[in-house]
Design a protein around this motif. Structure first.
Motif, PDB file in Angstrom:
ATOM      1  N   HIS A  53       0.705  -0.869   0.363  1.00 57.46           N
ATOM      2  CA  HIS A  53       0.242   0.021  -0.099  1.00 57.46           C
ATOM      3  C   HIS A  53       0.739   0.815   0.174  1.00 57.46           C
ATOM      4  O   HIS A  53       0.535   1.610  -0.468  1.00 57.46           O
ATOM      5  N   GLU A  54       2.077   1.407   0.770  1.00 56.48           N
ATOM      6  CA  GLU A  54       3.022   1.920   0.662  1.00 56.48           C
ATOM      7  C   GLU A  54       3.624   2.543  -0.562  1.00 56.48           C
ATOM      8  O   GLU A  54       4.008   3.490  -0.971  1.00 56.48           O
ATOM      9  N   LEU A  55       4.021   1.545  -1.441  1.00 57.20           N
ATOM     10  CA  LEU A  55       4.427   1.439  -2.297  1.00 57.20           C
ATOM     11  C   LEU A  55       3.372   2.109  -3.661  1.00 57.20           C
ATOM     12  O   LEU A  55       4.439   2.166  -4.734  1.00 57.20           O
ATOM     13  N   ARG A  56       2.699   1.888  -3.124  1.00 54.36           N
ATOM     14  CA  ARG A  56       1.888   2.384  -4.555  1.00 54.36           C
ATOM     15  C   ARG A  56       1.461   3.750  -4.236  1.00 54.36           C
ATOM     16  O   ARG A  56       0.959   4.329  -5.258  1.00 54.36           O
ATOM     17  N   HIS A  57       2.017   4.638  -3.574  1.00 51.41           N
ATOM     18  CA  HIS A  57       1.919   5.513  -3.840  1.00 51.41           C
ATOM     19  C   HIS A  57       2.911   6.227  -3.451  1.00 51.41           C
ATOM     20  O   HIS A  57       3.105   7.343  -3.503  1.00 51.41           O
ATOM     21  N   LEU A  58       4.455   5.842  -4.366  1.00 52.44           N
ATOM     22  CA  LEU A  58       5.518   6.499  -4.624  1.00 52.44           C
ATOM     23  C   LEU A  58       5.594   6.640  -5.711  1.00 52.44           C
ATOM     24  O   LEU A  58       5.000   5.834  -6.434  1.00 52.44           O
ATOM     25  N   ASP A  59       6.167   8.071  -6.251  1.00 50.68           N
ATOM     26  CA  ASP A  59       6.526   8.086  -7.147  1.00 50.68           C
ATOM     27  C   ASP A  59       7.364   7.143  -8.464  1.00 50.68           C
ATOM     28  O   ASP A  59       8.352   6.399  -7.716  1.00 50.68           O
ATOM     29  N   SER A  64      12.416   3.181  -8.274  1.00 48.29           N
ATOM     30  CA  SER A  64      13.354   3.354  -9.112  1.00 48.29           C
ATOM     31  C   SER A  64      14.790   3.403  -8.180  1.00 48.29           C
ATOM     32  O   SER A  64      15.470   2.736  -8.548  1.00 48.29           O
ATOM     33  N   ASP A  65      15.087   4.781  -7.652  1.00 47.86           N
ATOM     34  CA  ASP A  65      15.625   4.623  -6.996  1.00 47.86           C
ATOM     35  C   ASP A  65      15.846   4.688  -5.628  1.00 47.86           C
ATOM     36  O   ASP A  65      17.599   3.429  -5.373  1.00 47.86           O
ATOM     37  N   ILE A  66      14.945   3.712  -5.480  1.00 57.93           N
ATOM     38  CA  ILE A  66      15.119   2.504  -4.136  1.00 57.93           C
ATOM     39  C   ILE A  66      15.045   0.780  -4.226  1.00 57.93           C
ATOM     40  O   ILE A  66      15.374   0.059  -3.389  1.00 57.93           O
ATOM     41  N   GLY A  71       9.319  -4.837 -12.892  1.00 57.31           N
ATOM     42  CA  GLY A  71       8.082  -4.883 -12.498  1.00 57.31           C
ATOM     43  C   GLY A  71       6.811  -4.251 -11.796  1.00 57.31           C
ATOM     44  O   GLY A  71       5.925  -3.378 -11.834  1.00 57.31           O
ATOM     45  N   LEU A  72       7.795  -4.004 -10.595  1.00 58.65           N
ATOM     46  CA  LEU A  72       6.660  -3.214  -9.683  1.00 58.65           C
ATOM     47  C   LEU A  72       6.736  -1.527 -10.378  1.00 58.65           C
ATOM     48  O   LEU A  72       5.664  -1.005 -10.036  1.00 58.65           O
ATOM     49  N   VAL A  73       7.339  -0.895 -10.995  1.00 58.18           N
ATOM     50  CA  VAL A  73       7.718   0.512 -10.959  1.00 58.18           C
ATOM     51  C   VAL A  73       7.015   0.332 -12.724  1.00 58.18           C
ATOM     52  O   VAL A  73       5.947   1.195 -12.793  1.00 58.18           O
ATOM     53  N   GLY A  74       7.258  -0.892 -13.887  1.00 60.31           N
ATOM     54  CA  GLY A  74       6.380  -0.125 -14.908  1.00 60.31           C
ATOM     55  C   GLY A  74       4.742  -1.231 -14.508  1.00 60.31           C
ATOM     56  O   GLY A  74       3.547  -0.551 -14.977  1.00 60.31           O
ATOM     57  N   GLN A  75       4.678  -1.683 -13.326  1.00 60.76           N
ATOM     58  CA  GLN A  75       3.157  -2.159 -12.687  1.00 60.76           C
ATOM     59  C   GLN A  75       2.181  -0.508 -12.283  1.00 60.76           C
ATOM     60  O   GLN A  75       1.361  -0.262 -12.544  1.00 60.76           O
ATOM     61  N   SER A  80      -1.123   3.809 -12.962  1.00 61.24           N
ATOM     62  CA  SER A  80      -1.100   6.169 -13.017  1.00 61.24           C
ATOM     63  C   SER A  80      -1.663   6.250 -14.451  1.00 61.24           C
ATOM     64  O   SER A  80      -2.270   7.307 -14.324  1.00 61.24           O
ATOM     65  N   GLU A  81      -1.314   5.993 -15.271  1.00 61.16           N
ATOM     66  CA  GLU A  81      -1.273   6.235 -16.974  1.00 61.16           C
ATOM     67  C   GLU A  81      -3.110   5.692 -16.977  1.00 61.16           C
ATOM     68  O   GLU A  81      -4.004   6.687 -17.669  1.00 61.16           O
TER      69      GLU A  81
END
Length: 96
Positions: A53-59, A64-66, A71-75, A80-81
Motif C-alpha cells: 500500500h505504501e509503495l503504491r503511493h510512491l512516484d 527506481s531510486d530505492i 515489474g513493480l515500477v512498470g505496474q 497511473s496511466e
C-alpha cells in the motif's frame, strides 16, 4: 549397576486416565502450534499488504531510486496511466 539388586521393570500398562490426558495434551499442543503458525502468517501478510500500500503511493522515479523491481515500477506506471486515462475519459464525457 549393583549386582545384588534386581533392576526395576518397565511398566507396560498405563491407566486409562493417564493415556487420555496424554492424548489431550498432545492434541492441545498441536492445536497451539498451528494457531501460532497461522498468526505469524497472518501478521506477515498484513505487513506485506501495508508495504504494498505504501509503495503504491510512491512516484515511479522514487521506486527506481530505492531499487524496487522493474515489474513493480512498470505496474505503478501502468496504473497511473490508466487512472489518468479514466479521468480524461470522464472529463471528455462531461464535455470538458
Amino acid at each position: 549397576m549393583n549386582t545384588h539388586t534386581i533392576p526395576r521393570t518397565l511398566r507396560l500398562y498405563r491407566a486409562p486416565w493417564r493415556s487420555l490426558t496424554e492424548r489431550l495434551l498432545a492434541a492441545a499442543r498441536l492445536r497451539l502450534e498451528h494457531w501460532l503458525e497461522r498468526r505469524v502468517a497472518r501478521r506477515e501478510a498484513d505487513l506485506a499488504l501495508a508495504v504494498e500500500h505504501e509503495l503504491r503511493h510512491l512516484d515511479p522515479r522514487t521506486l527506481s531510486d530505492i531499487g524496487a523491481p522493474q515489474g513493480l515500477v512498470g505496474q505503478h506506471r501502468w496504473q497511473s496511466e490508466r487512472e489518468r486515462w479514466q479521468q480524461e475519459r470522464s472529463l471528455h464525457s462531461r464535455g470538458w
